[in-house]
Design a protein around this motif. Structure first.
Motif, mmCIF file in Angstrom:
data_model
loop_
_atom_site.group_PDB
_atom_site.id
_atom_site.type_symbol
_atom_site.label_atom_id
_atom_site.label_comp_id
_atom_site.label_asym_id
_atom_site.label_seq_id
_atom_site.Cartn_x
_atom_site.Cartn_y
_atom_site.Cartn_z
ATOM 1 N N THR A 104 35.547 28.612 42.099
ATOM 2 C CA THR A 104 34.144 28.303 42.339
ATOM 3 C C THR A 104 33.923 27.707 43.723
ATOM 4 O OG1 THR A 104 34.380 26.115 41.360
ATOM 5 C CG2 THR A 104 33.683 27.912 39.893
ATOM 6 N N ASP A 105 34.969 27.348 44.412
ATOM 7 C CA ASP A 105 34.842 26.744 45.739
ATOM 8 C C ASP A 105 34.987 27.835 46.787
ATOM 9 O OD1 ASP A 105 35.050 25.344 48.129
ATOM 10 O OD2 ASP A 105 36.292 23.765 47.275
ATOM 11 N N PRO A 106 33.899 28.164 47.515
ATOM 12 C CA PRO A 106 33.977 29.235 48.508
ATOM 13 C C PRO A 106 34.898 28.895 49.675
ATOM 14 C CG PRO A 106 31.859 28.123 48.658
ATOM 15 C CD PRO A 106 32.568 27.566 47.447
ATOM 16 N N ASP A 107 35.253 27.617 49.832
ATOM 17 C CA ASP A 107 36.162 27.215 50.909
ATOM 18 C C ASP A 107 37.627 27.395 50.540
ATOM 19 O OD1 ASP A 107 34.129 26.472 52.668
ATOM 20 O OD2 ASP A 107 34.058 24.425 51.898
ATOM 21 N N CYS A 108 37.920 27.792 49.291
ATOM 22 C CA CYS A 108 39.308 27.933 48.848
ATOM 23 C C CYS A 108 39.697 29.401 48.742
ATOM 24 C CB CYS A 108 39.518 27.256 47.494
ATOM 25 S SG CYS A 108 39.364 25.461 47.548
ATOM 26 N N LYS A 109 40.890 29.703 49.218
ATOM 27 C CA LYS A 109 41.455 31.046 49.148
ATOM 28 C C LYS A 109 42.849 30.946 48.540
ATOM 29 C CE LYS A 109 38.001 32.632 51.567
ATOM 30 N NZ LYS A 109 36.813 32.453 50.811
ATOM 31 N N GLN A 110 43.257 32.001 47.851
ATOM 32 C CA GLN A 110 44.564 32.021 47.199
ATOM 33 C C GLN A 110 45.260 33.350 47.445
ATOM 34 O OE1 GLN A 110 44.938 30.528 43.116
ATOM 35 N NE2 GLN A 110 45.816 32.520 42.666
ATOM 36 N N GLU A 111 46.581 33.294 47.581
ATOM 37 C CA GLU A 111 47.401 34.491 47.794
ATOM 38 C C GLU A 111 48.598 34.445 46.847
ATOM 39 O OE1 GLU A 111 50.255 36.199 51.413
ATOM 40 O OE2 GLU A 111 49.160 34.337 51.675
ATOM 41 N N ILE A 112 48.861 35.552 46.184
ATOM 42 C CA ILE A 112 50.035 35.640 45.313
ATOM 43 C C ILE A 112 51.226 36.027 46.188
ATOM 44 C CG2 ILE A 112 51.108 36.838 43.373
ATOM 45 C CD1 ILE A 112 48.239 37.264 42.294
ATOM 46 N N LEU A 113 52.260 35.178 46.212
ATOM 47 C CA LEU A 113 53.437 35.415 47.037
ATOM 48 C C LEU A 113 54.514 36.197 46.293
ATOM 49 C CD1 LEU A 113 53.806 31.891 48.684
ATOM 50 C CD2 LEU A 113 52.717 33.934 49.648
ATOM 51 N N GLN A 114 54.637 35.938 44.995
ATOM 52 C CA GLN A 114 55.699 36.564 44.210
ATOM 53 C C GLN A 114 55.292 36.560 42.746
ATOM 54 O OE1 GLN A 114 59.359 34.272 44.144
ATOM 55 N NE2 GLN A 114 60.479 36.130 44.637
ATOM 56 N N ARG A 115 55.636 37.623 42.049
ATOM 57 C CA ARG A 115 55.293 37.738 40.640
ATOM 58 C C ARG A 115 56.446 38.438 39.923
ATOM 59 N NH1 ARG A 115 49.692 40.595 38.836
ATOM 60 N NH2 ARG A 115 48.886 39.046 40.217
ATOM 61 N N GLY A 116 56.858 37.896 38.780
ATOM 62 C CA GLY A 116 57.918 38.524 38.006
ATOM 63 C C GLY A 116 58.066 37.864 36.651
ATOM 64 N N GLY A 117 58.273 38.681 35.617
ATOM 65 C CA GLY A 117 58.387 38.130 34.263
ATOM 66 C C GLY A 117 57.150 37.342 33.924
ATOM 67 N N ASN A 118 57.333 36.106 33.511
ATOM 68 C CA ASN A 118 56.187 35.265 33.175
ATOM 69 C C ASN A 118 55.950 34.174 34.227
ATOM 70 O OD1 ASN A 118 58.425 33.709 32.575
ATOM 71 N ND2 ASN A 118 57.506 32.806 30.757
ATOM 72 N N THR A 119 56.449 34.388 35.458
ATOM 73 C CA THR A 119 56.252 33.404 36.523
ATOM 74 C C THR A 119 55.549 34.021 37.727
ATOM 75 O OG1 THR A 119 58.404 33.830 37.543
ATOM 76 C CG2 THR A 119 58.316 32.090 35.875
ATOM 77 N N MET A 120 54.924 33.157 38.493
ATOM 78 C CA MET A 120 54.235 33.593 39.696
ATOM 79 C C MET A 120 54.243 32.451 40.706
ATOM 80 S SD MET A 120 50.387 35.081 40.183
ATOM 81 C CE MET A 120 49.603 33.684 39.445
ATOM 82 N N LYS A 121 54.388 32.809 41.969
ATOM 83 C CA LYS A 121 54.321 31.840 43.055
ATOM 84 C C LYS A 121 53.083 32.162 43.878
ATOM 85 C CE LYS A 121 56.886 29.768 46.820
ATOM 86 N NZ LYS A 121 58.152 29.729 47.548
ATOM 87 N N ILE A 122 52.295 31.116 44.195
ATOM 88 C CA ILE A 122 51.065 31.312 44.968
ATOM 89 C C ILE A 122 51.029 30.376 46.174
ATOM 90 C CG2 ILE A 122 49.725 32.013 42.940
ATOM 91 C CD1 ILE A 122 48.368 29.150 43.241
ATOM 92 N N ARG A 123 50.150 30.727 47.101
ATOM 93 C CA ARG A 123 49.822 29.874 48.243
ATOM 94 C C ARG A 123 48.300 29.752 48.243
ATOM 95 N NH1 ARG A 123 51.679 32.669 53.079
ATOM 96 N NH2 ARG A 123 53.693 31.797 52.493
#
Length: 183
Positions: A104-123
């Motif tokens: 909901t915050d237009p000032d926030c952005k997210q990027e998925i760095l890695q995804r596998g199985g039931n885990t995910m790493k984001i920035r």
């Protein structure tokens, strides 16, 4: 340090929810709860949290009830749990769950760095008056829960600080009770 603690709790929770949705491709609408523990390098975040909790505890009952109602009307319920963890509840609407986007915050952005199985790493990064950025890793339990660890770097009053956070999120049920959806 003048720091809106609730903003960092909410940013962390929204990043986690957004990550949950982005990974699982589905989530249940209704009442969600996050338990977060935080540790900042400076210790100022913890001091601000303790002061906020002390002020809430010392409010006259009617004033506290009004404050809690105002927060609930804006879609947020914050409290403390055992061991000093912060607890936040959010009502996720069917529309938010269908869109699969809680950001909901237009000032926030997210990027998925890695995804596998039931885990995910984001920035993620957030601009605005108090910019912040960080990374996190999440483990998902279907569409009803997750656990995660992330770090966040932020600036406040001209100082840079770092916060490490662990979170547990779980779906409590379809009925949000008196907690209204976020605005």
């Amino acid at each position: 340090m003048k720091m809106p603690v609730s903003r960092y709790l909410l940013v962390g929770a929204v990043v986690c929810m957004h990550a949950t949705v982005a990974y699982s491709q589905s989530m249940k609408p209704g009442l969600w709860e996050w338990q977060s523990t935080m540790k900042s390098q400076s210790g100022e975040m913890e001091a601000a949290m303790a002061e906020m909790q002390k002020q809430m505890a010392n409010m006259p009952p009617e004033q506290r009830r009004q404050m809690e109602q105002m927060m609930a009307q804006s879609g947020l319920q914050i409290g403390a749990s055992k061991g000093g963890a912060q607890v936040m509840r959010i009502c996720v609407t069917p529309e938010e769950a269908t869109k699969m986007d809680m950001q909901t915050d237009p000032d926030c952005k997210q990027e998925i760095l890695q995804r596998g199985g039931n885990t995910m790493k984001i920035r993620f990064s957030c601009g605005g008056e108090m910019p912040s950025s960080g990374e996190g890793t999440f483990t998902f339990r279907g569409d009803t829960g997750f656990s995660g660890k992330f770090w966040m770097q932020f600036r406040s009053d001209g100082k840079t600080d770092r916060m490490d956070m662990t979170q547990e999120g779980k779906w409590l049920g379809a009925n949000c009770g008196n907690l209204k959806p976020r605005k």
